[in-house]
Design a protein around this motif. Structure first.
Motif, PDB file in Angstrom:
ATOM      1  N   HIS A 212       0.837  -1.208   0.000  1.00 52.56           N
ATOM      2  CA  HIS A 212       0.000   0.000   0.000  1.00 52.56           C
ATOM      3  C   HIS A 212       0.872   1.259   0.000  1.00 52.56           C
ATOM      4  O   HIS A 212       0.638   2.191  -0.779  1.00 52.56           O
ATOM      5  N   ASP A 213       1.882   1.283   0.870  1.00 59.00           N
ATOM      6  CA  ASP A 213       2.701   2.490   1.037  1.00 59.00           C
ATOM      7  C   ASP A 213       3.460   2.864  -0.232  1.00 59.00           C
ATOM      8  O   ASP A 213       3.728   4.043  -0.467  1.00 59.00           O
ATOM      9  N   SER A 214       3.801   1.871  -1.050  1.00 56.10           N
ATOM     10  CA  SER A 214       4.534   2.182  -2.286  1.00 56.10           C
ATOM     11  C   SER A 214       3.622   2.822  -3.326  1.00 56.10           C
ATOM     12  O   SER A 214       4.090   3.509  -4.236  1.00 56.10           O
ATOM     13  N   ARG A 215       2.319   2.636  -3.192  1.00 56.77           N
ATOM     14  CA  ARG A 215       1.352   3.151  -4.159  1.00 56.77           C
ATOM     15  C   ARG A 215       0.630   4.391  -3.663  1.00 56.77           C
ATOM     16  O   ARG A 215       0.275   5.270  -4.438  1.00 56.77           O
ATOM     17  N   ARG A 216       0.426   4.460  -2.341  1.00 57.07           N
ATOM     18  CA  ARG A 216      -0.386   5.526  -1.755  1.00 57.07           C
ATOM     19  C   ARG A 216       0.372   6.119  -0.562  1.00 57.07           C
ATOM     20  O   ARG A 216       0.050   5.831   0.597  1.00 57.07           O
ATOM     21  N   HIS A 217       1.360   6.931  -0.878  1.00 53.29           N
ATOM     22  CA  HIS A 217       2.235   7.493   0.154  1.00 53.29           C
ATOM     23  C   HIS A 217       1.987   8.989   0.330  1.00 53.29           C
ATOM     24  O   HIS A 217       1.320   9.640  -0.484  1.00 53.29           O
ATOM     25  N   LEU A 218       2.513   9.524   1.405  1.00 50.78           N
ATOM     26  CA  LEU A 218       2.382  10.954   1.677  1.00 50.78           C
ATOM     27  C   LEU A 218       3.129  11.777   0.635  1.00 50.78           C
ATOM     28  O   LEU A 218       3.983  11.254  -0.094  1.00 50.78           O
ATOM     29  N   THR A 219       2.831  13.060   0.590  1.00 52.82           N
ATOM     30  CA  THR A 219       3.469  13.960  -0.373  1.00 52.82           C
ATOM     31  C   THR A 219       4.986  13.861  -0.316  1.00 52.82           C
ATOM     32  O   THR A 219       5.662  13.841  -1.341  1.00 52.82           O
ATOM     33  N   GLY A 220       5.527  13.738   0.876  1.00 54.18           N
ATOM     34  CA  GLY A 220       6.981  13.629   1.012  1.00 54.18           C
ATOM     35  C   GLY A 220       7.507  12.215   0.939  1.00 54.18           C
ATOM     36  O   GLY A 220       8.689  11.967   1.152  1.00 54.18           O
ATOM     37  N   GLY A 221       6.603  11.263   0.675  1.00 51.24           N
ATOM     38  CA  GLY A 221       7.018   9.870   0.548  1.00 51.24           C
ATOM     39  C   GLY A 221       6.765   9.021   1.780  1.00 51.24           C
ATOM     40  O   GLY A 221       7.116   7.846   1.809  1.00 51.24           O
ATOM     41  N   GLY A 222       6.188   9.590   2.832  1.00 51.46           N
ATOM     42  CA  GLY A 222       5.980   8.854   4.075  1.00 51.46           C
ATOM     43  C   GLY A 222       4.927   7.762   3.978  1.00 51.46           C
ATOM     44  O   GLY A 222       4.063   7.774   3.103  1.00 51.46           O
ATOM     45  N   LYS A 223       4.986   6.816   4.912  1.00 50.02           N
ATOM     46  CA  LYS A 223       4.062   5.680   4.933  1.00 50.02           C
ATOM     47  C   LYS A 223       2.675   6.101   5.421  1.00 50.02           C
ATOM     48  O   LYS A 223       2.541   7.042   6.209  1.00 50.02           O
ATOM     49  N   THR A 224       1.662   5.363   4.979  1.00 53.12           N
ATOM     50  CA  THR A 224       0.280   5.721   5.336  1.00 53.12           C
ATOM     51  C   THR A 224      -0.548   4.548   5.851  1.00 53.12           C
ATOM     52  O   THR A 224      -1.559   4.747   6.511  1.00 53.12           O
ATOM     53  N   PHE A 225      -0.137   3.329   5.554  1.00 54.44           N
ATOM     54  CA  PHE A 225      -0.976   2.156   5.845  1.00 54.44           C
ATOM     55  C   PHE A 225      -1.313   2.029   7.325  1.00 54.44           C
ATOM     56  O   PHE A 225      -2.481   1.855   7.692  1.00 54.44           O
ATOM     57  N   ASP A 226      -0.312   2.108   8.177  1.00 55.46           N
ATOM     58  CA  ASP A 226      -0.531   1.874   9.609  1.00 55.46           C
ATOM     59  C   ASP A 226      -1.514   2.878  10.197  1.00 55.46           C
ATOM     60  O   ASP A 226      -2.363   2.528  11.028  1.00 55.46           O
ATOM     61  N   THR A 227      -1.396   4.131   9.768  1.00 56.65           N
ATOM     62  CA  THR A 227      -2.292   5.181  10.280  1.00 56.65           C
ATOM     63  C   THR A 227      -3.734   4.932   9.837  1.00 56.65           C
ATOM     64  O   THR A 227      -4.676   5.079  10.629  1.00 56.65           O
ATOM     65  N   ILE A 228      -3.912   4.559   8.568  1.00 54.58           N
ATOM     66  CA  ILE A 228      -5.266   4.288   8.057  1.00 54.58           C
ATOM     67  C   ILE A 228      -5.895   3.125   8.812  1.00 54.58           C
ATOM     68  O   ILE A 228      -7.065   3.184   9.224  1.00 54.58           O
ATOM     69  N   LEU A 229      -5.119   2.070   9.009  1.00 57.12           N
ATOM     70  CA  LEU A 229      -5.640   0.902   9.724  1.00 57.12           C
ATOM     71  C   LEU A 229      -6.016   1.265  11.161  1.00 57.12           C
ATOM     72  O   LEU A 229      -7.089   0.879  11.649  1.00 57.12           O
ATOM     73  N   GLU A 230      -5.154   2.019  11.809  1.00 59.21           N
ATOM     74  CA  GLU A 230      -5.432   2.454  13.182  1.00 59.21           C
ATOM     75  C   GLU A 230      -6.739   3.249  13.244  1.00 59.21           C
ATOM     76  O   GLU A 230      -7.564   3.058  14.143  1.00 59.21           O
TER      77      GLU A 230
END
Length: 442
Positions: A212-230
């Motif tokens: 997920h993070d490689s396809r849908r990352h933050l503007t600066g490249g940061g990870k997003t999956f864990d936050t969405i799941l939380e």
């Protein structure tokens, strides 16, 4: 002339895994299951020659749900009338972009993020516009879109409170949905959204963790999956009625991980029917990333949508309510084809479609601060006409009442072809999946 009951031209039939039948009628929206012991009565009743008398409860059910109709009924005219009902002026749908900015940079996104939050003049204009229209409305639906709409939560709050007040004063049926990447959708934010009558949500998860993070990352490249799941796990704790579609956009890069994601979602969400999954193929919609997207072929995409959905249901994950919902009368007609629907950009630019914001034929007008609209009706006509009215194939199709030849006007305007909805193209499979999804979970 002797009256007989004949099969509706808008029926579709599928056999189920338990040797029963599922029947669907696109004019009434009825979907009914008949067991193995009932199916012979159903099949004999649906023979083209028809039946003169209703001899049992099953036949009465077939008539009540529109699967059997009187031979005196002109079903083509019924469908034509349904099409005309899209022009009702007492219903309005607004797709609002409280911001066109986004905190993500998804690998397949088509948007350019040139404009930020909705300015004061446009907020005032929207409130005035709804206030002016309210006296003639019975139904108002708002779709919150972006960019990422939750970046502009203050805009959503201000407009929602104004719309809710007007709806209450004028006794208008008011409903909303919201598309979000889920990163800012904390439990607190979610509860605020519910208080503003926003209770339908779509959130995209394209895989587990790095996929997920490689396809849908933050503007600066940061990870997003864990936050969405939380966020989603916290939302599960909220009581009450809401509907969340977890959407997975697939292409050749993440298809292999889809089964693993399904098992993951089963672990966390199978026990809550308010969460459902929807698989959709990534497309090339004219954005700067188009050349780099490894899209699936049309045949592969059509097969994988329902193959993955079947696997999810088998695992115990609920199918999104959007699937069966899209099969109801007029429900597969794209919002952009409906005369009473407009997209409002954050700068007041009016569009018909959210997928082609930079194309001139989609820029259909402007919203002013006093609530007045300048509209180009010639451009609008291009979106709302030239569906079933000019397509003989659509006119004779069993799915006509659901999509009316206007499932995707953008595709039609770009290619000259009228695309059929995914559900129609695989109707037997879809009906079986709807039946399977409806069974009680163990």
């Amino acid at each position: 002339m002797k009256n007989t009951y004949v099969p509706s031209r808008f029926n579709a039939l599928s056999r189920t895994d338990d040797d029963g039948l599922v029947l669907f009628n696109s004019y009434t929206g009825a979907i009914a299951h008949f067991s193995d012991t009932e199916k012979e009565t159903v099949l004999s009743s649906l023979k083209r020659a028809g039946t003169e008398r209703l001899e049992n409860e099953i036949q009465e059910d077939l008539v009540n749900n529109g699967f059997l109709v009187s031979s005196t009924v002109d079903e083509k005219r019924r469908a034509q009338f349904l099409h005309q009902s899209l022009h009702r002026t007492d219903m309005m749908h607004l797709v609002l972009m409280p911001t066109e900015a986004c905190n993500f940079r998804c690998s397949y996104c088509y948007e350019s993020f040139e404009r930020g939050n909705m300015n004061r003049k446009i907020r005032n204009g929207l409130k005035s516009f709804v206030q002016q229209k309210a006296a003639t409305l019975t139904d108002l639906h708002i779709s919150w879109f972006g960019g990422e709409p939750l970046i502009a939560l203050d805009v959503i709050e201000e407009l929602s409170e104004s719309f809710l007040e007007v709806a209450q004063e004028q006794n208008i049926q008011y409903s909303c949905d919201l598309v979000t990447n889920g990163y800012l959708l904390t439990k607190e934010v979610f509860q605020r959204l519910l208080s503003w009558n926003i209770n339908q949500f779509m959130i995209t998860i394209d895989g587990i963790g790095e996929v997920h993070d490689s396809r849908r990352h933050l503007t600066g490249g940061g990870k997003t999956f864990d936050t969405i799941l939380e966020n989603l796990l916290a939302i599960k704790e909220v009581s009450g009625s809401f509907d969340i579609t977890i959407r997975t956009n697939f292409d050749e890069d993440n298809l292999q991980e889809a089964s693993e994601l399904t098992r993951f979602l089963k672990e966390h969400f199978a026990d809550d029917k308010r969460f459902g999954i929807l698989f959709r193929p990534v497309g090339k919609w004219g954005g700067k990333n188009d050349d780099d997207i490894p899209v699936c072929s049309r045949t592969m995409a059509d097969n994988k949508i329902w193959e993955l959905t079947d696997e999810a249901i088998t695992e115990g994950v609920n199918m999104s309510s959007m699937v069966s919902g899209s099969m109801m009368p007029s429900a597969s007609v794209c919002y952009s084809a409906k005369p009473n629907s407009l997209v409002v950009g954050s700068d007041g630019q009016l569009y018909k479609c959210t997928l082609s914001l930079n194309e001139e034929f989609n820029k259909v007008g402007t919203l002013h601060e006093d609530g007045q609209l300048d509209l180009d009706y010639d451009k609008i006509a291009g979106w709302v006409t030239s569906g079933e009215e000019t397509d003989e194939g659509c006119q004779s199709c069993f799915y006509r009442p659901a999509c009316q030849g206007n499932h995707c006007p953008l595709y039609r305007m770009r290619t000259g072809e009228s695309p059929c909805p995914y559900e129609k193209r695989s109707i037997k499979k879809v009906l079986n999946l709807i039946w399977k999804n409806s069974l009680e979970r163990w």
